[in-house]
Design a protein around this motif. Structure first.
Motif, PDB file in Angstrom:
ATOM      1  N   UNK A 210     -24.141  -2.239  11.521  1.00  0.00           N
ATOM      2  CA  UNK A 210     -23.144  -1.735  12.461  1.00  0.00           C
ATOM      3  C   UNK A 210     -22.689  -2.910  13.321  1.00  0.00           C
ATOM      4  N   UNK A 211     -21.406  -3.205  13.293  1.00  0.00           N
ATOM      5  CA  UNK A 211     -20.872  -4.429  13.904  1.00  0.00           C
ATOM      6  C   UNK A 211     -20.522  -4.201  15.370  1.00  0.00           C
ATOM      7  N   UNK A 212     -21.153  -4.970  16.241  1.00  0.00           N
ATOM      8  CA  UNK A 212     -20.871  -4.899  17.679  1.00  0.00           C
ATOM      9  C   UNK A 212     -20.474  -6.283  18.203  1.00  0.00           C
ATOM     10  N   UNK A 213     -19.995  -6.326  19.447  1.00  0.00           N
ATOM     11  CA  UNK A 213     -19.481  -7.575  20.020  1.00  0.00           C
ATOM     12  C   UNK A 213     -20.523  -8.680  20.020  1.00  0.00           C
ATOM     13  N   UNK A 214     -21.791  -8.300  20.334  1.00  0.00           N
ATOM     14  CA  UNK A 214     -22.807  -9.351  20.468  1.00  0.00           C
ATOM     15  C   UNK A 214     -23.175 -10.009  19.142  1.00  0.00           C
ATOM     16  N   UNK A 215     -22.735  -9.455  18.030  1.00  0.00           N
ATOM     17  CA  UNK A 215     -22.945 -10.131  16.746  1.00  0.00           C
ATOM     18  C   UNK A 215     -22.014 -11.334  16.589  1.00  0.00           C
ATOM     19  N   UNK A 216     -20.915 -11.347  17.357  1.00  0.00           N
ATOM     20  CA  UNK A 216     -19.968 -12.476  17.387  1.00  0.00           C
ATOM     21  C   UNK A 216     -19.481 -12.861  15.990  1.00  0.00           C
ATOM     22  N   UNK A 217     -19.154 -11.861  15.216  1.00  0.00           N
ATOM     23  CA  UNK A 217     -18.667 -12.119  13.859  1.00  0.00           C
ATOM     24  C   UNK A 217     -17.312 -12.808  13.871  1.00  0.00           C
ATOM     25  N   UNK A 218     -16.585 -12.696  14.985  1.00  0.00           N
ATOM     26  CA  UNK A 218     -15.308 -13.402  15.101  1.00  0.00           C
ATOM     27  C   UNK A 218     -15.513 -14.908  15.017  1.00  0.00           C
ATOM     28  N   UNK A 219     -16.628 -15.393  15.557  1.00  0.00           N
ATOM     29  CA  UNK A 219     -16.909 -16.826  15.491  1.00  0.00           C
ATOM     30  C   UNK A 219     -17.295 -17.256  14.074  1.00  0.00           C
ATOM     31  N   UNK A 220     -17.964 -16.367  13.357  1.00  0.00           N
ATOM     32  CA  UNK A 220     -18.274 -16.665  11.956  1.00  0.00           C
ATOM     33  C   UNK A 220     -16.974 -16.798  11.164  1.00  0.00           C
ATOM     34  N   UNK A 221     -16.042 -15.894  11.417  1.00  0.00           N
ATOM     35  CA  UNK A 221     -14.751 -15.938  10.725  1.00  0.00           C
ATOM     36  C   UNK A 221     -14.001 -17.224  11.057  1.00  0.00           C
TER      37      UNK A 221
ATOM     38  N   UNK B  91     -14.872 -19.693  -0.447  1.00  0.00           N
ATOM     39  CA  UNK B  91     -15.776 -19.172   0.577  1.00  0.00           C
ATOM     40  C   UNK B  91     -15.173 -17.913   1.185  1.00  0.00           C
ATOM     41  N   UNK B  92     -15.912 -16.784   1.075  1.00  0.00           N
ATOM     42  CA  UNK B  92     -15.420 -15.513   1.590  1.00  0.00           C
ATOM     43  C   UNK B  92     -16.420 -14.884   2.547  1.00  0.00           C
ATOM     44  N   UNK B  93     -15.937 -13.956   3.351  1.00  0.00           N
ATOM     45  CA  UNK B  93     -16.755 -13.248   4.335  1.00  0.00           C
ATOM     46  C   UNK B  93     -16.742 -11.767   3.989  1.00  0.00           C
ATOM     47  N   UNK B  94     -17.925 -11.207   3.748  1.00  0.00           N
ATOM     48  CA  UNK B  94     -18.065  -9.795   3.411  1.00  0.00           C
ATOM     49  C   UNK B  94     -18.835  -9.077   4.512  1.00  0.00           C
ATOM     50  N   UNK B  95     -18.261  -8.007   5.046  1.00  0.00           N
ATOM     51  CA  UNK B  95     -18.925  -7.188   6.059  1.00  0.00           C
ATOM     52  C   UNK B  95     -19.145  -5.804   5.461  1.00  0.00           C
ATOM     53  N   UNK B  96     -20.415  -5.423   5.357  1.00  0.00           N
ATOM     54  CA  UNK B  96     -20.775  -4.125   4.787  1.00  0.00           C
ATOM     55  C   UNK B  96     -21.244  -3.230   5.929  1.00  0.00           C
ATOM     56  N   UNK B  97     -20.341  -2.392   6.416  1.00  0.00           N
ATOM     57  CA  UNK B  97     -20.686  -1.523   7.530  1.00  0.00           C
ATOM     58  C   UNK B  97     -19.476  -1.159   8.358  1.00  0.00           C
ATOM     59  N   UNK B  98     -19.756  -0.510   9.477  1.00  0.00           N
ATOM     60  CA  UNK B  98     -18.713  -0.030  10.368  1.00  0.00           C
ATOM     61  C   UNK B  98     -18.979  -0.580  11.762  1.00  0.00           C
ATOM     62  N   UNK B  99     -18.105  -0.260  12.698  1.00  0.00           N
ATOM     63  CA  UNK B  99     -18.343  -0.691  14.066  1.00  0.00           C
ATOM     64  C   UNK B  99     -17.066  -0.875  14.851  1.00  0.00           C
ATOM     65  N   UNK B 100     -17.195  -0.948  16.192  1.00  0.00           N
ATOM     66  CA  UNK B 100     -16.019  -0.983  17.068  1.00  0.00           C
ATOM     67  C   UNK B 100     -15.233  -2.283  17.045  1.00  0.00           C
ATOM     68  N   UNK B 101     -15.757  -3.351  16.456  1.00  0.00           N
ATOM     69  CA  UNK B 101     -15.067  -4.646  16.494  1.00  0.00           C
ATOM     70  C   UNK B 101     -14.256  -4.930  15.238  1.00  0.00           C
ATOM     71  N   UNK B 102     -14.298  -4.024  14.275  1.00  0.00           N
ATOM     72  CA  UNK B 102     -13.708  -4.338  12.978  1.00  0.00           C
ATOM     73  C   UNK B 102     -12.191  -4.466  13.007  1.00  0.00           C
ATOM     74  N   UNK B 103     -11.522  -3.630  13.780  1.00  0.00           N
ATOM     75  CA  UNK B 103     -10.064  -3.733  13.864  1.00  0.00           C
ATOM     76  C   UNK B 103      -9.650  -5.079  14.433  1.00  0.00           C
ATOM     77  N   UNK B 104     -10.368  -5.527  15.467  1.00  0.00           N
ATOM     78  CA  UNK B 104     -10.072  -6.836  16.059  1.00  0.00           C
ATOM     79  C   UNK B 104     -10.317  -7.952  15.045  1.00  0.00           C
ATOM     80  N   UNK B 105     -11.353  -7.811  14.229  1.00  0.00           N
ATOM     81  CA  UNK B 105     -11.634  -8.819  13.195  1.00  0.00           C
ATOM     82  C   UNK B 105     -10.514  -8.868  12.161  1.00  0.00           C
ATOM     83  N   UNK B 106     -10.003  -7.695  11.786  1.00  0.00           N
ATOM     84  CA  UNK B 106      -8.892  -7.657  10.829  1.00  0.00           C
ATOM     85  C   UNK B 106      -7.659  -8.342  11.404  1.00  0.00           C
ATOM     86  N   UNK B 107      -7.380  -8.081  12.682  1.00  0.00           N
ATOM     87  CA  UNK B 107      -6.230  -8.719  13.342  1.00  0.00           C
ATOM     88  C   UNK B 107      -6.411 -10.226  13.401  1.00  0.00           C
ATOM     89  N   UNK B 108      -7.640 -10.654  13.698  1.00  0.00           N
ATOM     90  CA  UNK B 108      -7.931 -12.084  13.750  1.00  0.00           C
ATOM     91  C   UNK B 108      -7.725 -12.720  12.379  1.00  0.00           C
TER      92      UNK B 108
END
Length: 377
Positions: free
Chosen positions: A208-219, A230-247
């Motif tokens: 479950x993806x939350x802000x403190x995982x800082x996946x935006x920095x990984x991207x 090199x690709x990034x795969x996220x398996x799960x849901x969470x409140x930060x995913x829409x922002x990650x897609x926009x990024x």
């Protein structure tokens, strides 16, 4: 053997996975398991949060919510007594929860051995994340359960330390980490690569993806690798995913990120198969992370925090890479190291698989230990 399994979990999440795995392992071995538990999760889909029970507790003041929580134990005690009289079990196996002394009451009334599985120091956890309305009662209920169980099964040595602090002696404590079913999660099980990941190097996160995982920095870090492999795969849901897609769109990385959303447990092995480098950005200090064990079982090059509970499973540069906890730049450096060093990556993947056997991280072996402990009580 007849084992009465007692718990108070209403959600159908990682906790439910653990319960289902232990029950299935015991039944596979020929034991009869009688469940005394809320039936909310049984009717829900995977990923649910407990339905109306969770919604009600969120709306109620903390004082009322905790009074109802403690009050449940009296109703639960009646259910336990009825089940024990009807089925005549040989022992009680309980998943510890706060404000739940009913299992101990039933054990004492019917003179049955009780094995207590402990996944978290819940009094401390609640104090850290939101507080407790009835501190003295909550702490009493925790220590009462720990001190009166016949044997306790914390999921990490770190957690065992909390139990010792409550006055429980070492002879009553056995650390049993979470596990996997090798028939389901195995490096030998090779599914075909998803079309998007063929000939790609995949960095993956499960959960479950939350802000403190800082996946935006990984991207952002992955965007620096101009090579399309090199690709990034996220398996799960969470409140930060829409922002990650926009990024990803803004960085022109949309073709190098894939987000599955919530997936069923049945589909999890397939998605794990797509990952080469698996990341665990953060962890609570006492847990035995289920997804980390599944990473190891499926032969991933793991990057995880250098905390005491993680060091119980991973030795740095042997079966994974450890980064300084809460240091995102160090995590990113470790991921980059694995992207650039194929030899190290392959070495860690091979050693990851061996960890399952070395550490006995299997539900069937956990079930064997549980039965052995019941037999000596």
């Amino acid at each position: 053997m007849k084992i009465l399994y007692h718990h108070r979990i209403a959600s159908k999440d990682g906790q439910y996975v653990h319960i289902d795995a232990i029950v299935s392992a015991l039944r596979d071995q020929g034991h009869t398991v009688i469940m005394v538990a809320p039936n909310v999760a049984e009717k829900a889909s995977f990923g649910s949060d407990g339905g109306w029970v969770s919604r009600l507790r969120q709306k109620l003041p903390k004082v009322i919510s905790e009074l109802l929580e403690f009050g449940y134990c009296f109703y639960d005690f009646i259910k336990l007594c009825q089940a024990i009289k009807k089925h005549q079990p040989d022992a009680i196996y309980e998943r510890y929860n706060l404000y739940l002394p009913s299992g101990i009451w039933a054990k004492q009334l019917f003179n049955l051995p009780l094995i207590l599985e402990v996944n978290s120091p819940l009094y401390q956890e609640r104090m850290n994340y939101g507080g407790v309305a009835f501190g003295m009662l909550a702490k009493w209920s925790e220590y009462y359960a720990w001190r009166n169980a016949d044997h306790l099964l914390p999921v990490t040595e770190v957690l065992a330390g909390y139990i010792r602090t409550a006055g429980v002696t070492n002879d009553k404590i056995t650390v049993i980490h979470n596990g996997i079913d090798k028939r389901v999660f195995s490096s030998i099980r090779k599914n075909e690569r998803h079309d998007r990941f063929k000939n790609k190097l995949v960095v993956g996160f499960v959960g479950f993806c939350r802000e403190w995982h800082q996946l935006d920095q990984v991207l952002t870090m992955l965007a620096r690798h101009q090579a399309d492999n090199v690709m990034f795969l996220i398996v799960g849901d969470g409140p930060v995913l829409e922002a990650l897609k926009d990024q990803a769109k803004a960085m022109r990385m949309i073709d190098r990120i894939h987000i599955t959303g919530l997936v069923s447990r049945e589909d999890m092995p397939y998605w794990l198969e797509q990952i080469d480098i698996a990341i665990q950005p953060a962890v609570t200090p006492w847990c035995s992370p289920l997804k980390l064990i599944e990473y190891l079982a499926t032969g991933k090059a793991v990057v995880a925090p250098n905390t005491a509970n993680i060091r119980e499973l991973i030795t740095d540069e042997v079966n994974g890479l450890l980064f300084e906890s809460n240091n995102m730049q160090h995590l990113l450096a470790k991921i980059e190291q694995l992207i650039n060093d194929a030899t190290l990556r392959e070495q860690l993947q091979k050693e990851a698989v061996k960890t399952i056997e070395i550490k006995e991280l299997e539900w069937q072996k956990n079930a064997n230990k549980i039965v052995d402990l019941i037999n000596i009580q």
